[in-house]
Design an enzyme around this catalytic site. Structure first.
Site, short mmCIF file in Angstrom:
data_model
loop_
_atom_site.label_atom_id
_atom_site.label_comp_id
_atom_site.label_asym_id
_atom_site.label_seq_id
_atom_site.Cartn_x
_atom_site.Cartn_y
_atom_site.Cartn_z
N HIS A 1 0.79 -1.07 0.05
CA HIS A 1 -0.10 0.05 0.13
C HIS A 1 0.81 1.16 -0.06
O HIS A 1 1.50 1.58 0.81
CB HIS A 1 -0.94 -0.06 1.22
CG HIS A 1 -1.96 1.13 1.10
ND1 HIS A 1 -3.09 1.12 0.17
CD2 HIS A 1 -2.31 2.23 1.83
CE1 HIS A 1 -3.67 2.28 0.43
NE2 HIS A 1 -3.10 2.87 1.22
N ARG B 1 -5.00 15.56 6.19
CA ARG B 1 -5.51 15.22 4.86
C ARG B 1 -5.49 16.72 4.18
O ARG B 1 -5.26 16.71 2.98
CB ARG B 1 -6.90 14.91 4.86
CG ARG B 1 -7.17 14.13 3.48
CD ARG B 1 -8.60 13.70 3.69
NE ARG B 1 -9.65 14.75 3.92
CZ ARG B 1 -11.14 14.48 3.62
NH1 ARG B 1 -11.19 13.21 2.89
NH2 ARG B 1 -11.93 15.17 3.84
N TYR C 1 -5.12 7.90 -7.06
CA TYR C 1 -6.43 8.35 -7.53
C TYR C 1 -6.09 9.82 -7.97
O TYR C 1 -7.22 10.44 -8.29
CB TYR C 1 -6.96 8.36 -6.35
CG TYR C 1 -6.63 8.96 -4.92
CD1 TYR C 1 -6.56 10.22 -4.71
CD2 TYR C 1 -5.97 7.91 -3.97
CE1 TYR C 1 -5.87 10.89 -3.38
CE2 TYR C 1 -5.42 8.46 -2.81
CZ TYR C 1 -5.30 9.99 -2.47
OH TYR C 1 -4.72 10.33 -1.48
N HIS D 1 -9.34 1.01 1.15
CA HIS D 1 -9.37 1.64 2.45
C HIS D 1 -10.57 1.15 3.26
O HIS D 1 -11.76 1.48 2.97
CB HIS D 1 -9.35 3.27 2.54
CG HIS D 1 -7.93 3.61 1.78
ND1 HIS D 1 -8.04 4.58 1.06
CD2 HIS D 1 -6.52 3.46 2.05
CE1 HIS D 1 -6.79 4.99 0.81
NE2 HIS D 1 -5.91 4.16 1.27
N GLU E 1 -10.54 2.85 8.54
CA GLU E 1 -9.41 3.67 9.04
C GLU E 1 -9.89 4.62 10.16
O GLU E 1 -9.11 4.58 10.98
CB GLU E 1 -8.50 4.28 8.05
CG GLU E 1 -7.34 4.99 8.27
CD GLU E 1 -6.55 5.62 7.36
OE1 GLU E 1 -7.15 5.65 6.04
OE2 GLU E 1 -5.45 6.24 7.47
N HIS F 1 -5.75 -1.11 6.17
CA HIS F 1 -5.95 -0.56 7.49
C HIS F 1 -6.77 -1.31 8.34
O HIS F 1 -6.38 -2.04 9.32
CB HIS F 1 -6.47 0.97 7.60
CG HIS F 1 -5.81 1.65 6.79
ND1 HIS F 1 -4.45 2.02 7.19
CD2 HIS F 1 -6.08 2.77 5.87
CE1 HIS F 1 -3.98 2.92 6.23
NE2 HIS F 1 -4.82 3.26 5.53
N ASP G 1 2.41 3.22 3.00
CA ASP G 1 1.26 3.73 2.84
C ASP G 1 1.74 5.43 2.62
O ASP G 1 1.92 5.82 1.56
CB ASP G 1 0.18 3.67 4.21
CG ASP G 1 -0.86 4.65 3.99
OD1 ASP G 1 -1.24 5.25 2.92
OD2 ASP G 1 -1.72 4.71 5.14
#
Ligand SMILES: [Zn+2]
Length: 441
Positions: A57, A83, A122, A229, A232, A266, A317
């Site tokens: 990942h 984020r 993405y 995902h 998480e 996750h 990740d």
């Protein structure tokens, strides 16, 4: 082309560490593995040789945030504030800068002994809107990057359509992630040209139930890996219960998403029923402990998942660090802290997660030193200050080695890293610094 590689010691799976192992490679695959054979004129691999590590990942561009999101004065800091910082980098990337950053990041992975990576991709479309001339220009930048860096790429082309579980449309930086609907996603993903193309459902936040089913059917029709995902964040679970009246795992089960070709990334906040559903469907679980601790996500039930039958794999990740040995031991060490007991996962089980299970989750016939498999293997220095004086080399590597102890990396019978130097990109650190500087200034 036939080449010979001689391992001082090699881990052949389970608890077995064998001495003087000659690995014969023909046309990129292992042709023979023989124990107790002198080196002769074979290439000498010192230390402990293990299969190439699989990073199941990755989001390559998150590497640009390393060390940049650690301010304790940000008292509201959690996954969601992180984020926002990650989106700021995402907005700046175009195919050229994405290729350059990913090349350097994959080279860092190669130096850490990683021979296969699953890129959960993405960032599909231009930040300014519209489409690139090649609608897969961003994905193809990753393909080019992995080829230069000497890492096998599974491009997990990710469907991302909504901003929340209730179908809220994407906004701002999320717009470039979306193809509009699942059919448009499938059309574009069908045109990706990558060594292995897999599918990904970003999360129950980003893909409505009907679209989840379409993505799962696309992957099933191609027998391709399917990743997502899963749970998480607690907020994601709460929203899923509010909107759909069930947990994300239950929703995925209803939509035909789970099964042996699927990997749940996750799998942190699960109910006992979720664990049973994931395990009994043979759905894999990819843990990313250095990211999960970095983002204050929580500690998932790895031992329970494995107990019910989920193969465990590992990923770096967000690339807070790139060290699969750290990911492997963190699974066990986190569970010790959470339970007050030791001994949930053996060293060889953790090394299997980092190799065979990761390779399988990414669709590669690799991760085991056995005839017929891809000739991807790694030598770990057992004479370093960290390894000196060890007894059981597998336990020592899993519980004490670092990525810096990887000296040699062989991919398909070709040297990628020798004496700790990336042969194609000897200035990997400089390349990382330069490309990250252009994205963050
Ligand atoms: Zn992720």
């Amino acid at each position: 082309v036939t080449t010979g590689w001689h391992a001082e010691r090699a881990w052949l799976g389970g608890e077995a560490v064998c001495r003087d192992v000659l690995i014969t490679v023909r046309d990129g695959r292992i042709a023979a593995v023989e124990e107790g054979v002198p080196a002769g004129d074979a290439y000498r691999l010192p230390g402990l040789v293990v299969p190439g590590l699989a990073n199941a990942h990755s989001h390559a561009f998150h590497r640009a945030l390393r060390g940049r999101a650690q301010d304790p004065r940000d008292s509201a800091g959690d996954f969601w504030t992180w984020r926002a910082q990650m989106y700021a980098v995402a907005e700046r990337l175009d195919p050229d800068s994405y290729r350059e950053l990913a090349t350097a990041v994959y080279a860092e992975m190669a130096l850490a002994g990683i021979t296969a990576v699953g890129e959960f991709h993405y960032l599909h479309h231009p930040a300014a809107g519209g489409r690139y001339d090649d609608p897969n220009a961003m994905g193809h930048a990753l393909v080019d990057a992995a080829a230069v860096a000497g890492v096998r790429l599974t491009l997990l082309d990710t469907c991302y359509l909504t901003a929340d579980v209730d179908g809220t449309p994407p906004a701002g930086p999320q717009l470039r992630f979306s193809d509009g609907d699942a059919a448009a996603w499938a059309q574009r993903a069908s045109e990706v040209d990558a060594p292995v193309v897999g599918a990904a459902i970003h999360s129950v936040r980003a893909v409505p139930p009907d679209a989840m089913r379409e993505v799962a059917e696309w992957a099933a029709s191609r027998r391709a890996p399917l990743h997502l995902h899963l749970s998480e964040q607690r907020r994601e679970n709460e929203r899923c219960r509010e909107v759909h009246g069930r947990t994300p795992t239950e929703l995925c089960a209803d939509q035909g998403v789970l099964g042996p070709r699927t990997t749940a990334v996750h799998a942190t906040h699960l109910t006992p029923d979720d664990v049973r559903i994931l395990g009994t469907t043979g759905t894999g679980a990819c843990f990313c402990p250095t990211t999960e601790r970095e983002l204050a996500d929580g500690i998932g039930p790895a031992g329970a998942l494995v107990g019910y039958g989920s193969p465990l794999s590992l990923g770096t990740d967000s690339h807070a660090m790139i060290d699969l040995f750290e990911e492997a031991r963190a699974v066990e060490l986190n569970e010790r802290l959470a339970t007050g007991a030791r001994g949930h996962h053996s060293a060889d089980a953790l090394l299997t997660a980092a190799t065979a299970h990761g390779a399988a989750a990414l669709g590669w016939d690799a991760g085991v030193l056995a005839p017929g498999r891809l000739a991807d293997f790694v030598a770990v220095d057992t004479d370093s200050v960290r390894m000196a004086g060890i007894d059981d080399p597998v336990a020592a590597v899993v519980f004490a080695a670092t990525a810096a102890d990887v000296t040699t990396v062989v991919l398909g019978g070709h040297l990628v890293v020798e004496d700790g130097i990336h042969l194609a990109i000897p200035d990997t650190a400089e390349m990382l610094a330069a490309t990250i500087a252009t994205l963050t200034r």
